[in-house]
Write a protein that holds these residues in place. Structure first.
Motif, PDB file in Angstrom:
ATOM      1  N   ALA A  26       0.826  -1.222   0.000  1.00 52.79           N
ATOM      2  CA  ALA A  26       0.000   0.000   0.000  1.00 52.79           C
ATOM      3  C   ALA A  26       0.854   1.264   0.000  1.00 52.79           C
ATOM      4  O   ALA A  26       0.368   2.349  -0.313  1.00 52.79           O
ATOM      5  CB  ALA A  26      -0.933  -0.002   1.214  1.00 52.79           C
ATOM      6  N   ARG A  27       2.141   1.130   0.350  1.00 54.80           N
ATOM      7  CA  ARG A  27       3.027   2.309   0.378  1.00 54.80           C
ATOM      8  C   ARG A  27       3.717   2.541  -0.963  1.00 54.80           C
ATOM      9  O   ARG A  27       4.440   3.507  -1.137  1.00 54.80           O
ATOM     10  CB  ARG A  27       4.108   2.128   1.456  1.00 54.80           C
ATOM     11  N   SER A  28       3.525   1.609  -1.941  1.00 52.89           N
ATOM     12  CA  SER A  28       4.218   1.776  -3.214  1.00 52.89           C
ATOM     13  C   SER A  28       3.427   2.711  -4.144  1.00 52.89           C
ATOM     14  O   SER A  28       2.264   3.017  -3.870  1.00 52.89           O
ATOM     15  CB  SER A  28       4.419   0.410  -3.869  1.00 52.89           C
ATOM     16  N   LYS A  29       4.078   3.133  -5.194  1.00 48.51           N
ATOM     17  CA  LYS A  29       3.401   3.921  -6.232  1.00 48.51           C
ATOM     18  C   LYS A  29       3.545   3.163  -7.544  1.00 48.51           C
ATOM     19  O   LYS A  29       4.666   2.860  -7.967  1.00 48.51           O
ATOM     20  CB  LYS A  29       4.048   5.315  -6.373  1.00 48.51           C
ATOM     21  N   VAL A  30       2.412   2.803  -8.151  1.00 43.08           N
ATOM     22  CA  VAL A  30       2.463   1.960  -9.357  1.00 43.08           C
ATOM     23  C   VAL A  30       1.480   2.448 -10.422  1.00 43.08           C
ATOM     24  O   VAL A  30       0.645   3.322 -10.148  1.00 43.08           O
ATOM     25  CB  VAL A  30       2.113   0.477  -9.013  1.00 43.08           C
ATOM     26  N   GLU A  31       1.568   1.824 -11.585  1.00 45.75           N
ATOM     27  CA  GLU A  31       0.659   2.188 -12.679  1.00 45.75           C
ATOM     28  C   GLU A  31      -0.632   1.381 -12.658  1.00 45.75           C
ATOM     29  O   GLU A  31      -1.694   1.870 -12.975  1.00 45.75           O
ATOM     30  CB  GLU A  31       1.375   1.851 -14.001  1.00 45.75           C
ATOM     31  N   PHE A  32      -0.475   0.089 -12.284  1.00 51.19           N
ATOM     32  CA  PHE A  32      -1.634  -0.809 -12.364  1.00 51.19           C
ATOM     33  C   PHE A  32      -1.878  -1.501 -11.037  1.00 51.19           C
ATOM     34  O   PHE A  32      -0.924  -1.924 -10.369  1.00 51.19           O
ATOM     35  CB  PHE A  32      -1.401  -1.898 -13.420  1.00 51.19           C
ATOM     36  N   ILE A  33      -3.149  -1.667 -10.718  1.00 53.48           N
ATOM     37  CA  ILE A  33      -3.496  -2.467  -9.551  1.00 53.48           C
ATOM     38  C   ILE A  33      -4.360  -3.637 -10.037  1.00 53.48           C
ATOM     39  O   ILE A  33      -5.268  -3.451 -10.847  1.00 53.48           O
ATOM     40  CB  ILE A  33      -4.196  -1.614  -8.481  1.00 53.48           C
ATOM     41  N   LEU A  34      -4.017  -4.833  -9.563  1.00 53.00           N
ATOM     42  CA  LEU A  34      -4.703  -6.036 -10.060  1.00 53.00           C
ATOM     43  C   LEU A  34      -5.334  -6.813  -8.906  1.00 53.00           C
ATOM     44  O   LEU A  34      -4.704  -6.990  -7.854  1.00 53.00           O
ATOM     45  CB  LEU A  34      -3.709  -6.962 -10.765  1.00 53.00           C
ATOM     46  N   ALA A  35      -6.559  -7.286  -9.149  1.00 52.38           N
ATOM     47  CA  ALA A  35      -7.219  -8.168  -8.180  1.00 52.38           C
ATOM     48  C   ALA A  35      -7.121  -9.584  -8.723  1.00 52.38           C
ATOM     49  O   ALA A  35      -7.484  -9.846  -9.869  1.00 52.38           O
ATOM     50  CB  ALA A  35      -8.679  -7.776  -8.024  1.00 52.38           C
ATOM     51  N   VAL A 133       7.391  -4.025 -12.622  1.00 53.59           N
ATOM     52  CA  VAL A 133       6.767  -3.610 -13.889  1.00 53.59           C
ATOM     53  C   VAL A 133       5.536  -2.737 -13.607  1.00 53.59           C
ATOM     54  O   VAL A 133       4.563  -2.728 -14.356  1.00 53.59           O
ATOM     55  CB  VAL A 133       6.400  -4.834 -14.786  1.00 53.59           C
ATOM     56  N   GLY A 134       5.591  -2.041 -12.472  1.00 57.06           N
ATOM     57  CA  GLY A 134       4.553  -1.054 -12.165  1.00 57.06           C
ATOM     58  C   GLY A 134       3.217  -1.642 -11.756  1.00 57.06           C
ATOM     59  O   GLY A 134       2.164  -1.051 -12.004  1.00 57.06           O
TER      60      GLY A 134
END
Ligand code: SF4
Ligand code: SF4
Length: 438
Positions: A26-35, A133-134
């Motif tokens: 939850a502290r990272s910064k990314v492009e995509f979030i996947l369930a 890979v974001g």
């Protein structure tokens, strides 16, 4: 309090099996979030049932995480065959930038590397993480726990699916620390006189015969099978005997490698070469074991591909241990490129179940909500990746459900642990805390 702080306080860890502490993601910064709602272990339907029953909370947790990591886009990985779950989730997505990433009914479509590739067409670097890979990936149940954490509700229950040789196959929440035996009794017992339990599934799970084992925050499901079943006979062997059989019978046909999903994605995993370490045990271990390093232990090579019914997965597991113990680091030199035949080599779940003689155990596992609070729970202090939590209670203390009973020190990797029933702390040792309802 920020979302990562609330997640840390609530003791949320990956509910899909690995148990990685979620506050770090939850502290990272990314492009995509996947369930991850792929659920490809045969007979288990836990993710399907929880998506049907709690779609709003799951999507809420995903949206909260989406905002925290500042993702541009979200994907739900669900198998196309699970139309009811897709529709339940889709009803909650309105107006969001979260899309479906449809998966076929193949094994192992829920592997993180497969899931990320399917949704984004990005390949995680060898030995890397989705973060490289974001991407951030969470199981659907983890998102439900994130939504609860935002409301200051800690993780004290686990959603489990109980299948196989059981009188009432079902899916339901149980308090963390519940005995396997109590769950099996609640469902009317096994249909077999003598049985074994696959904790976590028949492919990637672990075989046990101990009814006193307990549910943790990562227990996905239990599959009961009669003791005489092929899979129990096969797995109830010690490693020496698996190795001895492999050493004498492996003909190096390389089917195990040809079907390996990691090899087909472009990673240099070659289980047939790892099998050579059994044959050249004093001269070739270092060389051959390296081909195990990127194996995800999916089990396909052992349980599906090998025509001789050998144990290449187990050889890879030993190979990975050998490398760790001897500080050998493998660096993939061949370019990371998806194998042109990948799509044609996918293994349909139905075919896999047939090969494992599981077809007659395939049953619905409907949701139920009548599991009674047990009289006693044994809560492990390490149910996650990292160090065990330190108890903050003493024997004789009274606790209420949701009270903090063990915590993780600042700066350490791990997760807080909370009481899962009301009761008295009757025992604390270095591995667990027992609470009894009196
Ligand atoms: S498939 Fe079986 S027999 Fe063939 S190389 Fe692999 S382990 Fe050996
Ligand atoms: S268990 Fe076998 S098939 Fe699965 S990733 Fe490892 S080597 Fe490949």
């Amino acid at each position: 309090m920020s979302l990562p702080e609330k997640i840390l306080k609530a003791g949320v860890v990956g509910a899909g099996g690995a148990g990685f502490p979620t506050h770090i993601k939850a502290r990272s910064k990314v492009e995509f979030i996947l369930a991850n709602g792929a659920e490809c272990e045969p007979l288990l339907h836990k993710d399907y049932e929880i998506m049907l029953k709690h779609p709003a909370e799951i999507v809420e947790g995903m949206k909260l995480m989406h905002a925290a990591v500042e993702a541009k886009k979200g994907y739900f990985g669900i198998k196309s065959k699970n139309a009811a779950a897709i529709s339940a989730i889709q009803n909650e997505l309105n107006g969001s930038d979260i899309e479906m990433s449809y998966l076929g009914d193949f094994y192992p479509s829920g592997d993180e590397y497969e899931l990320v590739y399917n949704a984004t067409k990005r390949l995680i670097p060898p030995k890397g993480l989705p973060l490289d890979v974001g991407c951030v990936v969470n199981n659907v149940e983890t998102f439900l726990n994130i939504a609860n954490a935002a409301k200051d509700i800690p993780v004290t229950e686990k959603f489990v699916c109980i299948a196989g040789a059981i009188r009432e196959p079902s899916s339901f929440f149980v308090p963390v620390g519940t005995r396997f035996g109590d769950i099996i009794d609640f469902l009317g017992g096994s249909t077999a006189n003598d049985f074994g339990i696959f904790d976590g599934g028949t492919m990637m799970g672990r075989l046990t015969f101990n009814l006193d084992e307990v549910v943790t925050k990562t227990t996905a499901g239990l599959i009961l099978l009669p003791k005489e079943h092929y899979l129990i006979q096969r797995m109830d062997r010690n490693m020496q005997s698996m190795n001895r059989i492999g050493k004498s019978a492996c003909d190096q046909c390389s089917y195990c490698t040809e079907f390996c999903p990691r090899y087909l994605l472009g990673y240099d995993v070659q289980p047939h070469k790892v099998m050579r370490s059994l044959e050249f045990s004093t001269t070739g271990e270092k060389v051959w074991n390296q081909y195990a390093d990127l194996c995800c232990s999916c089990g396909l090579c052992s349980l599906y591909a090998c025509p001789e019914d050998l144990y290449p997965r187990e050889a890879c597991d030993q190979g990975k241990d050998y490398m760790k113990e001897n500080n050998i680091v493998f660096e993939q030199t061949k370019p990371l490129r998806v194998h042109p035949i990948k799509e044609g080599r996918k293994v349909p779940l139905k075919q896999l179940m047939k090969r494992m003689k599981l077809e007659s155990y395939e049953n619905p596992t409907p949701f139920r909500s009548d599991f009674p609070a047990p009289q006693k729970v044994k809560i492990k202090l390490k149910q996650h990746v990292g160090v065990p939590a330190d108890p903050v209670v003493s024997e004789g203390d009274g606790v209420k459900k949701n009270d903090l009973i063990a915590e993780i020190q600042d700066g350490k990797l791990g997760a807080n642990i909370h009481a899962s029933i009301d009761g008295i702390i009757t025992k604390i040792d270095k591995e667990f805390i027992i609470i009894e309802h009196r």
